[in-house]
Design a protein around this motif. Structure first.
Motif, PDB file in Angstrom:
ATOM      1  N   HIS A   1       0.848  -1.205   0.000  1.00 57.28           N
ATOM      2  CA  HIS A   1       0.000   0.000   0.000  1.00 57.28           C
ATOM      3  C   HIS A   1       0.886   1.258   0.000  1.00 57.28           C
ATOM      4  CE1 HIS A   1      -3.395  -2.638   1.082  1.00 57.28           C
ATOM      5  NE2 HIS A   1      -2.570  -3.188   1.950  1.00 57.28           N
ATOM      6  N   ARG A   2       1.877   1.279  -0.874  1.00 55.16           N
ATOM      7  CA  ARG A   2       2.889   2.340  -0.812  1.00 55.16           C
ATOM      8  C   ARG A   2       2.304   3.730  -1.021  1.00 55.16           C
ATOM      9  NH1 ARG A   2       7.884   1.999  -0.127  1.00 55.16           N
ATOM     10  NH2 ARG A   2       7.930  -0.221  -0.648  1.00 55.16           N
ATOM     11  N   GLU A   3       1.466   3.899  -2.019  1.00 56.94           N
ATOM     12  CA  GLU A   3       0.937   5.237  -2.299  1.00 56.94           C
ATOM     13  C   GLU A   3       0.096   5.758  -1.138  1.00 56.94           C
ATOM     14  OE1 GLU A   3      -1.062   5.646  -5.984  1.00 56.94           O
ATOM     15  OE2 GLU A   3       0.638   4.990  -7.205  1.00 56.94           O
ATOM     16  N   ARG A   4      -0.745   4.895  -0.602  1.00 55.34           N
ATOM     17  CA  ARG A   4      -1.609   5.323   0.504  1.00 55.34           C
ATOM     18  C   ARG A   4      -0.791   5.699   1.734  1.00 55.34           C
ATOM     19  NH1 ARG A   4      -6.444   1.649   3.195  1.00 55.34           N
ATOM     20  NH2 ARG A   4      -6.810   2.958   5.029  1.00 55.34           N
ATOM     21  N   LEU A   5       0.171   4.856   2.109  1.00 49.17           N
ATOM     22  CA  LEU A   5       0.965   5.133   3.306  1.00 49.17           C
ATOM     23  C   LEU A   5       1.961   6.262   3.080  1.00 49.17           C
ATOM     24  CD1 LEU A   5       1.540   1.544   4.722  1.00 49.17           C
ATOM     25  CD2 LEU A   5       0.026   3.333   5.583  1.00 49.17           C
ATOM     26  N   ALA A   6       2.323   6.511   1.818  1.00 46.02           N
ATOM     27  CA  ALA A   6       3.181   7.665   1.532  1.00 46.02           C
ATOM     28  C   ALA A   6       2.446   8.956   1.859  1.00 46.02           C
ATOM     29  CB  ALA A   6       3.613   7.647   0.065  1.00 46.02           C
ATOM     30  N   ARG A   7       1.112   8.935   1.678  1.00 50.35           N
ATOM     31  CA  ARG A   7       0.313  10.132   1.993  1.00 50.35           C
ATOM     32  C   ARG A   7       0.042  10.248   3.489  1.00 50.35           C
ATOM     33  NH1 ARG A   7      -2.840   8.007  -2.176  1.00 50.35           N
ATOM     34  NH2 ARG A   7      -4.462   7.470  -0.639  1.00 50.35           N
ATOM     35  N   THR A   8      -0.249   9.122   4.132  1.00 50.56           N
ATOM     36  CA  THR A   8      -0.718   9.172   5.522  1.00 50.56           C
ATOM     37  C   THR A   8       0.384   8.974   6.544  1.00 50.56           C
ATOM     38  OG1 THR A   8      -1.272   6.819   5.406  1.00 50.56           O
ATOM     39  CG2 THR A   8      -3.017   8.388   4.879  1.00 50.56           C
ATOM     40  N   GLY A   9       1.478   8.316   6.170  1.00 46.93           N
ATOM     41  CA  GLY A   9       2.608   8.187   7.074  1.00 46.93           C
ATOM     42  C   GLY A   9       2.561   6.956   7.960  1.00 46.93           C
ATOM     43  N   THR A  10       3.735   6.528   8.398  1.00 45.80           N
ATOM     44  CA  THR A  10       3.881   5.391   9.295  1.00 45.80           C
ATOM     45  C   THR A  10       4.806   5.775  10.439  1.00 45.80           C
ATOM     46  OG1 THR A  10       5.644   4.556   7.864  1.00 45.80           O
ATOM     47  CG2 THR A  10       3.466   3.578   7.596  1.00 45.80           C
ATOM     48  N   LEU A  11       4.647   5.099  11.563  1.00 47.94           N
ATOM     49  CA  LEU A  11       5.423   5.435  12.758  1.00 47.94           C
ATOM     50  C   LEU A  11       5.654   4.181  13.582  1.00 47.94           C
ATOM     51  CD1 LEU A  11       6.588   7.605  14.778  1.00 47.94           C
ATOM     52  CD2 LEU A  11       4.278   7.695  15.757  1.00 47.94           C
ATOM     53  N   VAL A  12       6.877   4.019  14.087  1.00 49.17           N
ATOM     54  CA  VAL A  12       7.214   2.951  15.024  1.00 49.17           C
ATOM     55  C   VAL A  12       7.482   3.584  16.379  1.00 49.17           C
ATOM     56  CG1 VAL A  12       8.877   1.147  15.623  1.00 49.17           C
ATOM     57  CG2 VAL A  12       8.160   1.434  13.243  1.00 49.17           C
ATOM     58  N   ILE A  13       6.772   3.121  17.404  1.00 52.01           N
ATOM     59  CA  ILE A  13       6.917   3.659  18.755  1.00 52.01           C
ATOM     60  C   ILE A  13       7.588   2.613  19.633  1.00 52.01           C
ATOM     61  CG2 ILE A  13       5.690   4.527  20.790  1.00 52.01           C
ATOM     62  CD1 ILE A  13       3.467   5.447  18.903  1.00 52.01           C
ATOM     63  N   GLY A  14       8.707   2.985  20.258  1.00 51.88           N
ATOM     64  CA  GLY A  14       9.432   2.084  21.142  1.00 51.88           C
ATOM     65  C   GLY A  14       9.484   2.625  22.552  1.00 51.88           C
ATOM     66  N   PRO A  15       9.954   1.807  23.512  1.00 48.64           N
ATOM     67  CA  PRO A  15       9.920   2.206  24.917  1.00 48.64           C
ATOM     68  C   PRO A  15      10.969   3.230  25.317  1.00 48.64           C
ATOM     69  CG  PRO A  15      10.923   0.041  24.695  1.00 48.64           C
ATOM     70  CD  PRO A  15      10.412   0.422  23.335  1.00 48.64           C
TER      71      PRO A  15
END
Length: 696
Positions: free
Chosen positions: A229-243
């Motif tokens: 889903h590259r195009e969609r996530l390129a618009r909305t963004g992704t994030l990894v949250i660690g401790p």
């Protein structure tokens, strides 16, 4: 399923043939990178904005095509029984496909390596003798550094071949760990692959004990979703949250190794401290109350308390005319906005437009023909602004939280029926007669991390928080309900991957169940998956640590390790506390004789003494977050920072001190459970004090 190693360079030698394909694939990858470097944006665009965007995209493309010399370009091969339609769609011909970290094609555009995330690659992880998925042969490759040194075949449709455990797969899992966390793309198991390839629209919660690969599964799911889903996530963004920062540093190279460069990483504190600087810490009791979900309603009440009903009409002057909106009509507008439960700030912006619209209706009734520009002008008149300021004033979230924590009467008014008097006293900064003075301003206040979460909640009550397409939360069991809400706001219109282990919850506010956690996250319909097969921690070690489970997390299934490693656990009693430091140093030296990394884990209070002992003995050491190298393989780890990290060999100092370093027995035993399960190849436990009775 024997592993084959050959030195012959003849064309009839299968290993030589595979090495030739590896060399050709690397050459093709270099050509792809050179093609990207040769692109001239002036030839395709004359607009400087488009040129800048395209230049950035080309730069990312060049980075993603880097050939990592010590990382295998492909790790497997599938020989299908028939021509594969999905492969034809990729441009491939025939029935044989090399599976690797990224797509590589030749000068004609035909694939030489298929991305592990492509549909045609899926049987590499899921095919079995029971269900071969049209795969006749699965080949795994063994590497030393970046050199292909061995291969191993499974003939999935041959009934005469006995099923065996893959030695190359086992060797890859057990390969010594030096440097940051690496990907597991070559060793993903079927149950892990199902989670990795689950759909973007759904939230997945993964309960996994030590060594089950939940962190790696979460990161690989991000990589898969970006592929699918590259195009969609390129618009909305992704994030990894660690401790914590150490953990994020440890995992930060996994996604770039898979060709994904744009995924942001942060801690929860990073997300919520944009408004204020954290300069203080709460005691456990205050932090638990501040992290309770009831605080969200306290904040909502406090913000809405600023709304008051009008007592006077609004008189708007336009030229020679005066237009009157009575108080009862404005009151109806206010009540309607309140009933819609809008964000406070949105309603603050809407009210002047509602009043202005009422004026326009009167103008039209009088025969005038006003348009939208007139309505906007009326909304900006001093009379309307003054009315809105009196009825629905702007609210500063930081100042609101400052008042709640500093003003006992204000807190009591809005916490009535929610927080007990003792709970209110617990979170108040000052009480009458305490001798403490309240902070005079937001900048002067000594905010804690829990306070910052409250401000973040208040911010969202005033103005909606931006939502991303997908968020991964690791070590999620340690989040408070209010922290879950903070994360949930950032994926309210997207999805999440929640990773954790209830048995490793070491905060006073750690979650008791995933059902509660997902409710606070706003993802109650999430699918909960449990990983119980352990691939990292040896069977002897995990069985020893699992003695704690009935106390720290009753009912939770113990991890069943697939790895047998006789002699991997050594529990040694040292006579006399004075001799303990020397014994620990000797155990570290013993572990360092083996290949790979060594972690010395100790109660936080013991770290200074052990640091001094190591230095006196001539051993240099790293701190958590610093990258191990071939020359520096020993890390001194406070028990509070051990979660999520792993080392080939672990020396655990004084388990009783680890337990005693926590505010209560259960949290202490959970911290000990974490420390006991960081080893991949061997664990040495040293103690002078009696072991906790659960381990004895």
């Amino acid at each position: 399923m024997p592993a084959h190693e050959h030195e012959s360079d003849t064309t009839t030698d299968p290993l030589a043939h595979e090495r030739a394909h590896l060399a050709a694939s690397r050459a093709a990858l270099r050509a792809m990178r050179e093609d990207a470097q040769a692109l001239n944006i002036r030839d395709v665009t004359a607009n400087w904005v488009n040129a800048a965007v395209l230049q950035a995209q080309i730069a990312d493309r060049i980075k993603s095509l880097a050939d990592l010399s010590h990382t295998p370009l492909f790790f497997g091969r599938l020989d299908y029984l028939h021509v594969v339609g999905a492969a034809q769609a990729e441009g491939a011909e025939g029935e044989q496909f090399y599976i690797g970290r990224r797509h590589v094609h030749d000068a004609d555009g035909d694939p030489m390596v298929i991305d592990w995330r492509a549909p045609v690659s899926q049987p590499f992880y899921r095919a079995s003798r029971k269900d071969p998925l049209d795969v006749g042969q699965r080949r795994r490759f063994g590497y030393t550094g970046g050199e292909l040194t061995a291969y191993e075949d499974e003939h999935l449709t041959d009934p005469s071949e006995a099923a065996q455990t893959s030695k190359l797969l086992q060797a890859e899992i057990e390969r010594p760990r030096v440097g940051p966390m690496r990907d597991i793309v070559a060793t993903i198991q079927p149950e892990q692959d199902e989670i990795v390839r689950s759909e973007l629209g759904g939230t997945v919660c993964v309960q996994g004990g030590p060594g089950t690969g939940k962190t790696a599964v979460g990161l690989h799911r991000v990589a898969y979703l970006l592929y699918a889903h590259r195009e969609r996530l390129a618009r909305t963004g992704t994030l990894v949250i660690g401790p914590n920062k150490s953990f994020l540093h440890y995992i930060e190279q996994v996604l770039p190794a898979l060709g994904e460069l744009e995924v942001k990483q942060a801690t929860v504190d990073d997300l919520v401290t944009a408004q204020v600087e954290v300069r203080s810490t709460d005691d456990a009791r205050a932090a638990v109350v501040k992290g309770d979900a009831r605080m969200a309603e306290v904040l909502r009440r406090a913000i809405r308390s600023h709304v008051t009903m009008p007592v006077e009409p609004v008189m708007v002057v336009r030229g020679s005319r005066r237009w009157r909106v009575p108080a009862y009509e404005i009151e109806e507008m206010v009540k309607e906005l309140l009933s819609r439960d809008m964000r406070y700030g949105a309603a603050h912006e809407a009210l002047p437009q509602r009043i202005a619209h009422a004026v326009l209706v009167r103008m039209e009734e009088a025969g005038e023909a006003p348009d939208d520009r007139v309505q906007n002008a009326v909304a900006r008149t001093p009379a309307v602004k003054a009315a809105v300021k009196a009825v629905w004033p702007a609210v500063d979230p930081s100042k609101l939280v400052l008042r709640l924590l500093s003003d006992p009467e204000f807190l009591a008014a809005h916490a009535d029926g929610l927080l007990s008097e003792d709970e209110q006293k617990t979170i108040l900064w000052t009480l009458p007669g305490s001798g403490k003075r309240a902070a005079r301003s937001v900048k002067a206040a000594k905010w804690s991390a829990a306070d910052a979460v409250l401000i973040d909640e208040a911010n969202d009550l005033v103005a909606r928080t931006h939502s991303l397409g997908h968020v991964v939360i690791d070590e999620a069991q340690d989040l408070s309900p209010m922290q879950y809400r903070a994360v949930g706001r950032r994926c309210s219109t997207g999805s999440a991957t929640v990773l954790g282990d209830l048995a490793q919850g070491t905060t006073p506010w750690s979650t008791q169940s995933w059902e509660q956690a997902l409710h606070h996250l706003g993802k109650s319909d999430a699918l909960v998956e449990e990983l119980t097969a352990g691939f990292r921690v040896p069977r002897e070690v995990i069985a020893y640590a699992s003695r704690l489970l009935p106390v720290i997390s009753p009912g939770l299934a113990a991890v069943e390790s697939v790895r047998e490693s006789p002699g991997s656990l050594s529990v040694r009693e040292v006579t006399g506390a004075d001799a303990l430091d020397a014994a620990v140093v000797a155990a570290c030296a013993e572990s360092l004789e083996q290949e790979g990394s060594t972690g010395l884990i100790a109660a936080d209070a013991r770290v200074p003494a052990l640091a001094e002992a190591l230095t006196a003995a001539g051993h240099s050491y790293l701190s958590p977050g610093q990258e191990t190298t071939a020359e520096s393989r020993l890390t001194l780890v406070p028990a509070s920072l051990a979660k999520g990290l792993e080392y080939d060999y672990v020396v655990l100092d004084e388990p009783a001190a680890v337990v005693d370093g926590e505010p209560d027995q259960r949290t202490g035993l959970r911290r000990l459970y974490v420390a006991l399960t960081r080893a991949v190849s061997g664990l040495i436990v040293l103690h002078a004090a009696p072991l906790p009775e659960e381990l004895a």
